[in-house]
Design a protein around this motif. Structure first.
Motif, PDB file in Angstrom:
ATOM      1  N   GLU A 181     -13.608  25.811 -35.682  1.00 62.61           N
ATOM      2  CA  GLU A 181     -14.024  27.372 -35.856  1.00 62.61           C
ATOM      3  C   GLU A 181     -15.411  27.407 -35.059  1.00 62.61           C
ATOM      4  O   GLU A 181     -16.026  26.224 -34.902  1.00 62.61           O
ATOM      5  CB  GLU A 181     -14.776  27.427 -37.361  1.00 62.61           C
ATOM      6  N   GLU A 182     -15.902  28.545 -34.973  1.00 54.15           N
ATOM      7  CA  GLU A 182     -17.251  28.449 -34.115  1.00 54.15           C
ATOM      8  C   GLU A 182     -18.319  28.336 -35.390  1.00 54.15           C
ATOM      9  O   GLU A 182     -18.259  28.902 -36.414  1.00 54.15           O
ATOM     10  CB  GLU A 182     -17.796  29.985 -33.706  1.00 54.15           C
ATOM     11  N   GLN A 183     -19.461  27.377 -34.844  1.00 52.19           N
ATOM     12  CA  GLN A 183     -20.467  27.338 -35.795  1.00 52.19           C
ATOM     13  C   GLN A 183     -21.918  27.367 -35.439  1.00 52.19           C
ATOM     14  O   GLN A 183     -22.722  26.588 -35.462  1.00 52.19           O
ATOM     15  CB  GLN A 183     -20.079  25.885 -36.576  1.00 52.19           C
ATOM     16  N   TRP A 184     -22.181  28.418 -34.826  1.00 48.65           N
ATOM     17  CA  TRP A 184     -23.288  28.743 -34.092  1.00 48.65           C
ATOM     18  C   TRP A 184     -24.254  28.970 -35.010  1.00 48.65           C
ATOM     19  O   TRP A 184     -25.566  28.273 -34.735  1.00 48.65           O
ATOM     20  CB  TRP A 184     -23.028  30.218 -33.444  1.00 48.65           C
ATOM     21  N   TYR A 204     -16.810  23.046 -29.912  1.00 42.48           N
ATOM     22  CA  TYR A 204     -16.621  24.251 -29.342  1.00 42.48           C
ATOM     23  C   TYR A 204     -15.744  24.097 -27.723  1.00 42.48           C
ATOM     24  O   TYR A 204     -15.207  25.106 -27.434  1.00 42.48           O
ATOM     25  CB  TYR A 204     -18.110  24.721 -29.004  1.00 42.48           C
ATOM     26  N   ARG A 252     -12.155  24.012 -28.594  1.00 43.43           N
ATOM     27  CA  ARG A 252     -11.772  25.367 -29.048  1.00 43.43           C
ATOM     28  C   ARG A 252     -11.728  26.202 -27.781  1.00 43.43           C
ATOM     29  O   ARG A 252     -10.713  26.860 -27.779  1.00 43.43           O
ATOM     30  CB  ARG A 252     -13.068  25.968 -29.902  1.00 43.43           C
ATOM     31  N   GLN A 292     -17.472  38.962 -27.125  1.00 40.70           N
ATOM     32  CA  GLN A 292     -16.321  38.587 -26.308  1.00 40.70           C
ATOM     33  C   GLN A 292     -15.965  39.613 -25.166  1.00 40.70           C
ATOM     34  O   GLN A 292     -15.847  39.119 -24.073  1.00 40.70           O
ATOM     35  CB  GLN A 292     -15.348  38.287 -27.138  1.00 40.70           C
TER      36      GLN A 292
END
Length: 318
Positions: free
Chosen positions: A214-217, A265, A268, A302
């Motif tokens: 998962e993205e975790q920005w 990332y 990903r 995106q």
């Protein structure tokens, strides 16, 4: 032991989308560079027949060219798939469908938005529209995907559903819906476009598989601000200790976490897939319903990062 073939393919894999069978081909060990072929049927027997025909023709080519690269094999798949589909469905017009994967089957037509798609005889498809069918050609954007960004697209097409006792191919309407977000299989669609070129509708989607990190920005930004000693956002940022050994340890812990998040990332991104689904407008029944992407939507960044440009309001009629 020496391998007979330089490019080794993984075992073929079948999956279903909206009840329709797809065939996925890839090299052994690859996770993102795959070929996804719509078999254009919800009947398992018909799907297996088409698959066997494709694999038989591909094997003949591969054994005759054992040093063929994956790029060359994909090009050959592009060549043989329309014939296999036409043979199974008993309709020469099926040759226009091609396979849906990371690049367009007919690159002369799709990758050149300003070009005019022609059939094998060199005749323009614009002069052979089906009776009673109208459509508006979508303006092309200056991007490889050349499509209109949407968050949802829905339509129905007439599909082969098997044969009756007399051996006659039976057809029935089949609904298709593409949406941005996570679907029932766990696949996360992050961007979606559609375009009309000639008499073909192309749907392009970028997605991540179910097991992608998962993205975790938010967490990454929090750690960066804490290392910098930020005094704002006290409701979410912990106050850093005074300079010294304790502060050094504080920073080291957070920098290590940032490294972990960046590594995750990168992994990903390696799993990101781009798939194209190609449909013939003559087979679409009813309207093409779409929800255009708006600035501020989750997937908007995106799409704009890919250079698709601003969305245009269009209403398509098959």
């Amino acid at each position: 032991m020496t391998e007979l073939l330089e490019t080794v393919l993984a075992n073929p894999y079948h999956f279903r989308r909206n009840g329709v069978y797809y065939l996925r081909l890839r090299t052994r060990g690859a996770t993102s560079d795959t070929v996804n072929i719509s078999l254009r049927t919800s009947d398992k027997t018909v799907a297996m027949e088409i698959t066997n025909d494709i694999l038989k023709r591909l094997a003949k080519f591969h054994l005759g060219a054992p040093s063929a690269t994956w790029k060359q094999l994909k090009a050959h798949i592009d060549d043989i798939t329309p014939a296999c589909l036409a043979k199974a469905h008993g309709d020469a017009s099926m040759a226009a469908y091609g396979s849906g994967h990371g690049r367009s089957i007919a690159s002369k037509g799709f990758d050149n938005p300003g070009g005019e798609y022609k059939d094998r005889n060199g005749t323009s498809v614009y002069g052979n529209l089906p009776d009673g069918k109208t459509f508006e050609k979508v303006p092309s954007f200056q991007a490889p995907i050349s499509g209109i960004p949407v968050s949802r697209l829905r339509f129905s097409i007439t599909m082969a559903s098997g044969t009756n006792k007399s051996g006659i191919t039976m057809f029935r309407p089949q609904g298709f819906e593409f949406t941005v977000g996570r679907d029932s299989s766990g696949t996360e669609v992050i961007a979606l476009w559609y375009s009309i070129d000639g008499d073909l509708l192309t749907v392009t989607q970028d997605s991540y598989p179910k097991d992608a990190p998962e993205e975790q920005w938010d967490e990454m930004l929090t750690n960066i601000l804490e290392v910098q000693g930020c005094t704002k956002f006290q409701d979410r940022i912990s106050q850093a200790p005074p300079l010294g050994k304790q502060r050094d340890k504080w920073n080291a812990t957070r920098m290590a976490r940032i490294d972990d998040l960046l590594t995750s990332y990168v992994e990903r991104l390696k799993l990101r897939e781009r798939t194209k689904f190609i449909f013939k407008l003559a087979e679409i029944t009813g309207p093409i319903e779409s929800t255009l992407m708006k600035a501020g939507d989750k997937a908007w960044s995106q799409i704009t990062q890919s250079g698709a440009g601003d969305p245009k309001t269009q209403r398509e009629k098959p």
